[in-house]
Design an enzyme around this catalytic site. Structure first.
Site, PDB file in Angstrom:
ATOM      1  N   ASP A   1       0.938  -1.046  -0.038  1.00  0.00           N
ATOM      2  CA  ASP A   1      -0.093  -0.127   0.045  1.00  0.00           C
ATOM      3  C   ASP A   1       1.044   1.233   0.090  1.00  0.00           C
ATOM      4  O   ASP A   1       1.509   1.624   0.953  1.00  0.00           O
ATOM      5  CB  ASP A   1      -0.829   0.105   1.150  1.00  0.00           C
ATOM      6  CG  ASP A   1      -1.916   1.163   1.603  1.00  0.00           C
ATOM      7  OD1 ASP A   1      -1.581   2.071   0.521  1.00  0.00           O
ATOM      8  OD2 ASP A   1      -2.799   0.970   2.061  1.00  0.00           O
ATOM      9  N   HIS A   2       1.133   1.875  -1.174  1.00  0.00           N
ATOM     10  CA  HIS A   2       2.135   2.789  -1.280  1.00  0.00           C
ATOM     11  C   HIS A   2       1.962   4.012  -0.234  1.00  0.00           C
ATOM     12  O   HIS A   2       2.835   4.649   0.040  1.00  0.00           O
ATOM     13  CB  HIS A   2       2.276   3.352  -2.802  1.00  0.00           C
ATOM     14  CG  HIS A   2       1.020   4.127  -3.290  1.00  0.00           C
ATOM     15  ND1 HIS A   2      -0.054   3.736  -3.749  1.00  0.00           N
ATOM     16  CD2 HIS A   2       0.894   5.576  -2.876  1.00  0.00           C
ATOM     17  CE1 HIS A   2      -1.020   4.622  -3.903  1.00  0.00           C
ATOM     18  NE2 HIS A   2      -0.487   5.618  -3.447  1.00  0.00           N
TER      19      HIS A   2
ATOM     20  N   HIS B   1      -6.098   2.744   2.624  1.00  0.00           N
ATOM     21  CA  HIS B   1      -5.572   3.760   2.991  1.00  0.00           C
ATOM     22  C   HIS B   1      -5.871   4.327   4.451  1.00  0.00           C
ATOM     23  O   HIS B   1      -5.163   4.669   5.181  1.00  0.00           O
ATOM     24  CB  HIS B   1      -5.551   4.901   2.003  1.00  0.00           C
ATOM     25  CG  HIS B   1      -5.052   4.636   0.633  1.00  0.00           C
ATOM     26  ND1 HIS B   1      -4.018   3.849   0.473  1.00  0.00           N
ATOM     27  CD2 HIS B   1      -5.283   5.161  -0.405  1.00  0.00           C
ATOM     28  CE1 HIS B   1      -3.760   3.805  -0.824  1.00  0.00           C
ATOM     29  NE2 HIS B   1      -4.504   4.542  -1.574  1.00  0.00           N
TER      30      HIS B   1
HETATM   31  N1  LIG Z   1      -0.405   2.794 -12.224  1.00  0.00           N
HETATM   32  C1  LIG Z   1      -0.499   3.127 -11.203  1.00  0.00           C
HETATM   33  O1  LIG Z   1      -0.048   4.312 -10.622  1.00  0.00           O
HETATM   34  C2  LIG Z   1      -0.907   2.097  -9.933  1.00  0.00           C
HETATM   35  C3  LIG Z   1      -1.107   2.547  -8.624  1.00  0.00           C
HETATM   36  C4  LIG Z   1      -1.494   1.663  -7.564  1.00  0.00           C
HETATM   37  C5  LIG Z   1      -1.654   0.442  -8.025  1.00  0.00           C
HETATM   38  N2  LIG Z   1      -1.558  -0.161  -9.278  1.00  0.00           N
HETATM   39  C6  LIG Z   1      -1.775  -1.616  -9.341  1.00  0.00           C
HETATM   40  O2  LIG Z   1      -0.608  -1.894 -10.147  1.00  0.00           O
HETATM   41  C7  LIG Z   1      -1.078  -2.946 -11.119  1.00  0.00           C
HETATM   42  C8  LIG Z   1      -0.462  -2.669 -12.353  1.00  0.00           C
HETATM   43  O3  LIG Z   1      -1.175  -1.561 -12.878  1.00  0.00           O
HETATM   44  P1  LIG Z   1      -1.023  -0.655 -14.042  1.00  0.00           P
HETATM   45  O4  LIG Z   1      -1.285   0.737 -13.960  1.00  0.00           O
HETATM   46  O5  LIG Z   1       0.667  -0.847 -14.447  1.00  0.00           O
HETATM   47  O6  LIG Z   1      -1.501  -1.557 -15.476  1.00  0.00           O
HETATM   48  P2  LIG Z   1      -1.090  -1.527 -16.785  1.00  0.00           P
HETATM   49  O7  LIG Z   1      -0.702  -0.066 -17.481  1.00  0.00           O
HETATM   50  O8  LIG Z   1      -2.437  -2.217 -17.267  1.00  0.00           O
HETATM   51  O9  LIG Z   1      -0.015  -2.693 -17.008  1.00  0.00           O
HETATM   52  C9  LIG Z   1      -0.093  -3.857 -16.753  1.00  0.00           C
HETATM   53  C10 LIG Z   1       0.734  -4.464 -17.893  1.00  0.00           C
HETATM   54  O10 LIG Z   1       0.681  -5.978 -18.050  1.00  0.00           O
HETATM   55  C11 LIG Z   1       0.513  -6.686 -19.154  1.00  0.00           C
HETATM   56  N3  LIG Z   1      -0.167  -7.957 -19.204  1.00  0.00           N
HETATM   57  C12 LIG Z   1      -1.309  -7.862 -19.004  1.00  0.00           C
HETATM   58  N4  LIG Z   1      -1.845  -9.216 -18.991  1.00  0.00           N
HETATM   59  C13 LIG Z   1      -0.620  -9.667 -19.374  1.00  0.00           C
HETATM   60  C14 LIG Z   1      -0.182 -11.259 -19.867  1.00  0.00           C
HETATM   61  N5  LIG Z   1      -1.384 -12.271 -19.805  1.00  0.00           N
HETATM   62  N6  LIG Z   1       0.727 -11.563 -20.303  1.00  0.00           N
HETATM   63  C15 LIG Z   1       1.850 -10.431 -20.411  1.00  0.00           C
HETATM   64  N7  LIG Z   1       1.563  -9.105 -19.941  1.00  0.00           N
HETATM   65  C16 LIG Z   1       0.447  -9.100 -19.725  1.00  0.00           C
HETATM   66  C17 LIG Z   1      -0.092  -5.529 -20.169  1.00  0.00           C
HETATM   67  O11 LIG Z   1       0.057  -5.791 -21.365  1.00  0.00           O
HETATM   68  P3  LIG Z   1      -1.141  -5.143 -22.114  1.00  0.00           P
HETATM   69  O12 LIG Z   1      -1.215  -3.775 -22.038  1.00  0.00           O
HETATM   70  O13 LIG Z   1      -0.697  -5.540 -23.693  1.00  0.00           O
HETATM   71  O14 LIG Z   1      -2.529  -5.794 -21.490  1.00  0.00           O
HETATM   72  C18 LIG Z   1       0.571  -4.100 -19.248  1.00  0.00           C
HETATM   73  O15 LIG Z   1       1.710  -4.024 -20.037  1.00  0.00           O
HETATM   74  C19 LIG Z   1      -2.606  -3.014 -11.071  1.00  0.00           C
HETATM   75  O16 LIG Z   1      -2.986  -4.286 -10.035  1.00  0.00           O
HETATM   76  C20 LIG Z   1      -2.861  -1.851 -10.433  1.00  0.00           C
HETATM   77  O17 LIG Z   1      -4.141  -1.874  -9.696  1.00  0.00           O
HETATM   78  C21 LIG Z   1      -1.285   0.712 -10.013  1.00  0.00           C
END
Ligand SMILES: NC(=O)c1ccc[n+]([C@@H]2O[C@H](COP(=O)([O-])OP(=O)(O)OC[C@H]3O[C@@H](n4cnc5c(N)ncnc54)[C@H](OP(=O)(O)O)[C@@H]3O)[C@@H](O)[C@H]2O)c1
Length: 495
Positions: free
Chosen positions: A175-176, A238
């Site tokens: 939890d950042h 949070h």
């Molecule tokens: N971004 C943030 O600031 C943030 C903050 C808090 C928590 N989170 C959590 O962190 C996690 C990631 O978030 P994100 O925003 O980085 O998501 P994202 O941008 O959708 O990144 C996920 C990555 O995983 C890849 N992926 C998905 N399914 C796959 C598969 N079967 N094989 C290979 N690669 C696959 C996606 O590729 P495709 O695009 O081709 O599907 C994408 O590059 C989530 O659980 C989110 O709730 C994110």
């Protein structure tokens, strides 16, 4: 460190920048290496180039070519479908090769930067090829991102699936918020200063307020958010984490189990709300059109991409909770969080009981603000104490003054994403700032009673607050009914 989802948003905005800062601070071991896994077709060089342009943009003035050169050559990439068992065999081979080249000793930190529905598949498939088995001298740890389920049942199911492959001690639920200095400082402030702890109880504290206000809307998360809402998106993680640190008893040590046990005891003590109490102690809201402080005209939540046209999902939630324990009996904890609020701001307010000011008969003490301790989590992290002081002059007049400690003034502004401490702690096996399975489940238990009532009685007055305001009037009434009010946060305090 193996990052699943290395082509995604989290990796480029937070994880690689955090590794950059750790590298800059010489906090990464010489034998450190990263393997990014994603479905995009590219080799190590293309991955390094992609990260370089993304991270340089994200870091701005903190960019340092020499630090990047050290980190860059440690970045590797593997293309693969995370759901495909064959990819894990290839990963094993790749890791053995990198172990041999870099002397990484077989210690693996798997970071699941992917949508939560993949968590169980990934850990199962890692287990099937032996990558989660720890030897006598090497460790295997898995970091997972929130949300940890969407309610109590799904959280239990997720924990159950993770425990099929991993021991609880190998699971690091991130939890950042816990990576923020001020959150960690709550423990230091409380337990390293002799003067504060004797006041930290029902004898001296009137009530506590926790505010996590966001000025942003749902952005690209509309489809997910519309199924979750403010209560489930923010409170179990949070806000209840903050409640845990504020309410806990001094742990016997700062060992992770000791600290997490105390946090769990606080959540255990939260008095469950009956359906009748939900009607009086919980307030929900959804924003309509409005104007933000920067003059931006924004449209209603219901017009956000991915959100249903007649959505009854709340974008604001406020709760009054009480704790059934000796320290906090009778002290309300008011929690509020929402989107498209007046400013981006997180704080904790400890409001102390009024002194019997009978001796200042001529001073208008009733008009004075009560003594207050404000722990600013963001922006402008710091601690402020408000108390009464004599206004200079021949008459006895008492006014409220502030003593203000600002982190940046004392310690400078070290650039950080909030993930540095957490990644560093995980590498060192310190789980204090990560959530235990029990903490996650207790958090869901607390909001479940509210969610049940809200689902059974869908809101009929949405939208009920304007974007750019401080939320629905009912949230003010929650405190007004008790003769209290939310601390007035000035625009200049927010970002
Ligand atoms: N971004 C943030 O600031 C943030 C903050 C808090 C928590 N989170 C959590 O962190 C996690 C990631 O978030 P994100 O925003 O980085 O998501 P994202 O941008 O959708 O990144 C996920 C990555 O995983 C890849 N992926 C998905 N399914 C796959 C598969 N079967 N094989 C290979 N690669 C696959 C996606 O590729 P495709 O695009 O081709 O599907 C994408 O590059 C989530 O659980 C989110 O709730 C994110």
């Amino acid at each position: 460190m193996i990052i699943f989802g290395a082509g995604g948003d989290l990796t480029k905005r937070k994880l690689i920048p955090a590794l950059f800062h750790l590298c800059h601070g010489k906090l990464l071991p010489e034998s450190f290496a990263v393997v990014g896994v994603d479905r995009l077709e590219m080799d190590d060089h293309a991955f390094r180039d992609m990260m370089e342009s993304d991270v340089q943009g994200n870091l701005g003035a903190a960019w340092d070519p020499a630090t990047w050169a050290r980190l860059r050559e440690r970045l590797h990439y593997m293309q693969g479908d995370i759901k495909d068992q064959g990819a894990y065999q290839t990963l094993c081979e790749r890791l053995s090769q990198i172990d041999a080249e870099r002397g990484t000793d077989g210690n693996y930190l798997f970071y699941l930067a992917v949508p939560p529905m993949l968590f169980a598949d990934i850990t199962r498939l890692l287990g099937a090829v032996g990558l989660t088995s720890e030897g006598a001298s090497d460790w295997r740890r898995v970091i997972i991102e929130k949300p940890f389920g969407s309610d109590l049942d799904s959280a239990k199911a997720l924990n159950g699936m993770l425990h099929e492959t991993l021991d609880e001690g190998q699971i690091y639920r991130i939890d950042h918020y816990l990576g923020k200095e001020t959150v960690q400082n709550i423990m230091v402030f409380r337990f390293s200063n002799g003067f504060i702890e004797p006041l930290w109880n029902r004898q001296h504290i009137d009530h506590v307020q926790i505010t996590v206000a966001e000025s942003v809307g749902v952005e690209h998360r509309g489809a997910y958010y519309d199924t979750a809402g403010a209560l489930r998106d923010m409170i179990p993680n949070h806000l209840l984490v903050l409640l845990g640190f504020l309410g806990m008893e001094p742990p016997n040590s700062f060992e992770s189990d000791a600290v997490r046990d105390e946090i769990n005891k606080v959540l255990d003590a939260v008095h469950p709300l009956t359906p009748e109490q939900v009607l009086t102690n919980a307030v929900r809201g959804q924003y309509g059109d409005g104007v933000m402080t920067n003059g931006e005209q924004v449209s209603a939540y219901r017009l956000s991409p991915g959100v249903a046209a007649g959505s009854r999902t709340e974008t604001y939630a406020a709760l009054k909770l009480t704790l059934d324990n000796w320290r906090w009996a009778g002290v309300p904890f008011y929690l509020r969080t929402g989107k498209r609020l007046h400013g981006q701001y997180t704080e904790v307010v400890i409001q102390f009981k009024r002194a019997p000011t009978i001796m200042f008969k001529d001073a208008d003490t009733a008009q004075m603000s009560p003594d207050m301790l404000v722990l600013r989590i963001q922006p402008n992290e710091g601690i402020q104490m408000s108390f009464g002081a004599k206004i200079p002059g021949p008459r006895m007049r008492v006014g409220t003054v502030n003593m203000d400690f600002c982190y940046a003034d004392y310690f400078g502004n070290a650039p950080a994403t909030g993930y540095e401490t957490l990644i560093y702690d995980c590498m060192n096996g310190d789980a204090t700032l990560f959530k235990h399975a029990e903490t996650v489940e207790k958090g869901w238990e607390i909001v479940e009673s509210v969610q049940d009532v809200w689902s059974a009685l869908p809101a009929r007055d949405f939208p009920n607050y304007a974007a750019g305001s401080w939320g629905p009037p009912g949230a003010d009434d929650l405190l007004k009914n008790d003769g209290r009010h939310w601390r007035r946060i000035r625009s200049s305090e927010t970002s």
